[in-house]
Design an enzyme around this catalytic site. Sequence first.
Site, PDB file in Angstrom:
ATOM      1  N   HIS A   1       0.668  -1.121   0.015  1.00  0.00           N
ATOM      2  CA  HIS A   1       0.148  -0.079  -0.031  1.00  0.00           C
ATOM      3  C   HIS A   1       0.342   1.268  -0.320  1.00  0.00           C
ATOM      4  O   HIS A   1       0.061   1.941   0.211  1.00  0.00           O
ATOM      5  CB  HIS A   1      -0.954  -0.179   1.128  1.00  0.00           C
ATOM      6  CG  HIS A   1      -2.319  -1.062   1.832  1.00  0.00           C
ATOM      7  ND1 HIS A   1      -3.345  -1.194   0.229  1.00  0.00           N
ATOM      8  CD2 HIS A   1      -1.989  -2.274   1.562  1.00  0.00           C
ATOM      9  CE1 HIS A   1      -3.873  -1.927   0.542  1.00  0.00           C
ATOM     10  NE2 HIS A   1      -3.213  -3.075   1.832  1.00  0.00           N
TER      11      HIS A   1
ATOM     12  N   HIS B   1       1.871  -8.008   6.645  1.00  0.00           N
ATOM     13  CA  HIS B   1       0.477  -8.107   5.278  1.00  0.00           C
ATOM     14  C   HIS B   1      -0.452  -8.732   5.642  1.00  0.00           C
ATOM     15  O   HIS B   1      -1.479  -7.675   5.538  1.00  0.00           O
ATOM     16  CB  HIS B   1       0.926  -8.770   4.047  1.00  0.00           C
ATOM     17  CG  HIS B   1      -0.090  -8.484   2.782  1.00  0.00           C
ATOM     18  ND1 HIS B   1      -0.488  -7.197   2.179  1.00  0.00           N
ATOM     19  CD2 HIS B   1      -1.069  -9.324   2.636  1.00  0.00           C
ATOM     20  CE1 HIS B   1      -1.585  -8.076   1.127  1.00  0.00           C
ATOM     21  NE2 HIS B   1      -1.045  -8.911   1.191  1.00  0.00           N
TER      22      HIS B   1
END
Length: 264
Positions: free
Chosen positions: A69, A178
Amino acid sequence: MPKVLFLGDIVGRPGRDAVKARAKDLRAELGLDLMIANAENAAAGAGLTGAIAGELLDAGLDALTLGDHVWDQRNFDAEIVGLERGCRPANLPPQCPGRTYLVVTAASGFRLGIFTVLGRTFMNMKAECPFACADKMLREHGPEADAWMVEAHMEATSEKVALGWYLDGRCAAVLGSHTHIPTADLVLRPRGTAYQSDLGMSGPYASVIGRNVQAAIARFLDGMPRKSEVGEGDVRLCGCLIEIDAASGLTSKAERFEEKIATH
């Protein structure tokens, strides 16, 4: 022996507030030399901004890592250039802005190198082989630090486990991130590298991996896109506490870290 706390993905304001409330005290309570965190979800649950990075570093963190991200917040591609204590994944295309690794120095003079590699299984980003990238990073930059930590920002557990075995004896730790769920597989590999498949997130656990429960359930039921706010309750800091033998650059002791944060 230097002690390092690596926190998993900071998620939204609850995660940021928890770090700001506890980071400096944790340094004293745990006798930490260095404190690191993944901050790729710190801005509204997706991405990072320069201002938020500054807040987290001022709160007591020594370094910030990023993951898939990394580019979610507008203009961060420009801000990351000036982020001296933050690094983007090392195996993104070389023309991407930002540092590919960090070397942070403790008050004792101990130098810790850190870099992140993205997985290629079930990940929708252009990234080179994480195994080859880790080889290259350790070969080219290894002498710059007394020990190295590698963050495996990956979806597939098998890819993380394989990387952990592959790097055993060549770095102090391979720590997964993650997926936002702390795993119970923390282990010290035979050659001295600590491994954990996922550090867990630092944020609200009364959620669906950080997002509002009802919005997440609704999307699974009907498949319709909808705004999904960051959750709020059961805020925890999660990560891994590593003790490193500075002479060998390998881990002597590793333990999971989890602390529930009182909220009002």
